[in-house]
Design a protein around this motif. Structure first.
Motif, short mmCIF file in Angstrom:
data_model
loop_
_atom_site.label_atom_id
_atom_site.label_comp_id
_atom_site.label_asym_id
_atom_site.label_seq_id
_atom_site.Cartn_x
_atom_site.Cartn_y
_atom_site.Cartn_z
N THR A 85 0.83 -1.20 0.00
CA THR A 85 0.00 0.00 0.00
C THR A 85 0.86 1.25 0.00
O THR A 85 0.35 2.35 -0.02
N GLY A 86 2.17 1.05 0.02
CA GLY A 86 3.13 2.15 0.14
C GLY A 86 2.81 3.28 -0.83
O GLY A 86 2.23 3.05 -1.88
N LEU B 56 -6.88 10.10 -2.18
CA LEU B 56 -6.66 11.19 -1.22
C LEU B 56 -6.01 10.68 0.07
O LEU B 56 -6.43 9.68 0.63
N GLN B 57 -4.98 11.42 0.48
CA GLN B 57 -4.33 11.12 1.76
C GLN B 57 -5.07 11.83 2.88
O GLN B 57 -5.13 11.36 4.00
N THR C 198 -5.04 4.44 -0.28
CA THR C 198 -5.18 5.08 1.04
C THR C 198 -6.45 4.64 1.77
O THR C 198 -6.75 5.13 2.85
N ALA C 199 -7.20 3.74 1.15
CA ALA C 199 -8.46 3.31 1.76
C ALA C 199 -8.22 2.23 2.80
O ALA C 199 -7.24 1.49 2.74
N ARG D 157 -12.97 12.41 2.15
CA ARG D 157 -12.08 11.85 3.18
C ARG D 157 -10.98 11.01 2.55
O ARG D 157 -11.04 10.66 1.37
N ARG D 158 -9.98 10.72 3.39
CA ARG D 158 -8.91 9.81 3.01
C ARG D 158 -9.53 8.52 2.46
O ARG D 158 -10.50 8.01 3.03
#
Ligand SMILES: Nc1nc2c(ncn2[C@@H]2O[C@H](COP(=O)(O)OP(=O)(O)OP(=O)(O)O)[C@@H](O)[C@H]2O)c(=O)[nH]1
Length: 435
Positions: free
Chosen positions: A88-89, A234-235, A349-350, A305-306
């Motif tokens: 996921t990096g 999105l982070q 990012t989920a 949101r993230r």
């Protein structure tokens, strides 16, 4: 204007104590762009965090330059969450550097059944890191020191399992080094006159470099995904006084431009991009790999949101999925995984709980061939194709279309229980996209 070097992400893999930190530390100190103070600070934080919590460490600071490339070490194992990070990096690795110790007994331990050498190499291959470089480290500790015979033995052994994993051996370079004393790291050593450089089959048998630095410089430049539709997970989302709502994140594919209408998924919100910034500088466009913040009008912060993914509303916009089919490898599960099992998935990012709705087939990890239909259960070490259903709206993609949105780590019991790549998705409105 000085031409910017091509940016390459390197992941360091290898058995515990093979010398990953020593080798990368050497590269960064000698060829790095990080100043001493930051590095010291980072090291302090690193050891404290490791000691106290076994926490994941942000080592995005680790950079070094070869002649052609600016290289970032995106993660190194040994940290509890290495596997999760690798998947996921924030960046995808373009090349894997496999560190193997040639020291007596250490090589044997590393490639043994319980060793991590194969596991890491298999993981790198499964995740699409097709370029791999092997450093045969600790050559100063072979018997006798700097032994050609030992080097060749390690090359034969490692080539054997890299081939089984799927790497095209003959094109995988090996360099005999000592990350500790520096032989063949930056400059060629006189202590191993028998090594005149790795002869690459791809380069018509020509040597591609005697030092690790030269071999790193010889990799194929990564193919950037600028021509694909935009995907920007999105982070975070900020509210900035006088500006408004500012989502931030890394562009994985495509181009982000002011004036573009974005679709956010699964939020199902559209908004126009007003401006884009990176490192507090305005930009005319954002490209893959850029970490950007961008201003959108008329969307309240609380609506995004993230984990939401932004894409171009006009070109293959992102959508949420009702289910997806994935190829998973069960890594550490103390019991049995059955249909209905619902770990939390980290994908881009989920962070969403997903149910193993159907275990479709068990597969051979190395060949990918089916070995069993409709298995009743899976245990650690098994690979399988499964149907997964997110319990709340989630945007993912097939690994084939958008790699960084199509691989995940499944977490349960505070560890990574499985890793997987998404083969196909069923979009929430029902259209099935096959990879
Ligand atoms: N003599 C010799 N020692 C080395 C060499 N490279 C690493 N070492 C030593 O081997 C030990 C392990 O090295 P590290 O760099 O910490 O290994 P690592 O792979 O990062 O270890 P983990 O993060 O625990 O997996 C240390 O004591 C190093 O000093 C080498 O080329 N020669």
């Amino acid at each position: 204007m000085v031409k910017e070097k091509t940016h390459v992400n390197v992941v360091i893999i290898g058995h515990v104590d093979s010398g990953k930190s020593t080798t990368t530390g050497h590269l960064v100190y000698k060829c790095g762009g990080v100043d001493q103070r930051r590095l010291e600070k980072f090291e302090k934080r690193c050891s404290r965090a490791e000691r106290e919590r076994g926490m994941t460490i942000d080592i995005s600071l680790l950079k070094f330059n070869t002649q052609r490339y600016s290289m970032t070490i995106i993660d190194a194992p040994g940290h509890r969450d290495f596997i999760k990070n690798m998947i996921t990096g924030t960046s995808q690795a373009d090349v894997a550097l496999l560190v193997v110790s040639a020291a007596q007994g250490e090589y044997e331990a590393g490639v043994s059944r319980s060793g991590q050498t194969r596991e890491h190499a298999l993981l790198a291959y499964t995740l699409g890191v097709k370029q791999i470089i092997v450093c045969v480290n600790k050559m100063d500790l072979t018997k006798p020191p700097f032994s050609q015979k030992r080097f060749e033995e390690v090359v034969r052994g490692v080539n054997g399992f890299l081939k089984k994993i799927g790497y095209e051996t003959g094109t995988v370079p090996f360099v005999p080094i000592s990350g500790w004393t520096g032989e063949n790291m930056i400059t060629a050593t006189q202590k191993m006159p028998w090594f005149q450089g790795w002869k690459s089959r791809r380069r018509g048998g020509n040597a591609i470099g005697r030092t690790l630095l030269e071999v790193l410089d010889s990799i194929q430049p990564p193919v950037r995904t600028i021509n694909k539709p935009l995907r920007l997970p999105l982070q975070d989302v900020y509210k900035i006084g006088g500006v408004g709502t500012v989502p931030v994140g890394k562009i994985e594919t495509g181009v982000l431009k002011p004036g573009m209408t974005l679709m956010f998924s699964p939020a199902k919100i559209t908004a126009e991009v007003k401006s884009i910034e990176m490192h507090h500088q305005g930009m005319e466009q954002g490209l893959p790999g850029h970490n950007v913040g961008f201003n959108i009008k008329n969307v309240a912060v609380k609506n995004l949101r993230r984990g939401d993914v932004a894409g171009n509303a006009q070109q293959d916009p992102p959508t949420d999925v009702s289910s997806f089919e994935a190829q998973v490898i069960i890594l550490n599960h103390p019991g049995k995984v059955k249909a209905g099992y619902s770990p939390v998935l980290d994908c881009h990012t989920a962070h969403v709980t997903c149910r193993f709705a159907e275990l479709k087939e068990k597969i051979d990890r190395r060949t990918g061939n089916k070995v069993e239909d409709d298995p009743q259960l899976l245990i650690s070490g098994d690979a399988a194709t499964v149907k997964m259903i997110p319990i709340k709206p989630m945007c993912v993609e097939s690994f084939f279309s958008y790699p960084s949105l199509g691989r995940f780590a499944a977490r349960d019991l505070k560890q990574t229980v499985a890793v997987g790549v998404i083969k196909s998705v069923v979009k929430a409105q029902g259209s099935k996209l096959k990879a």
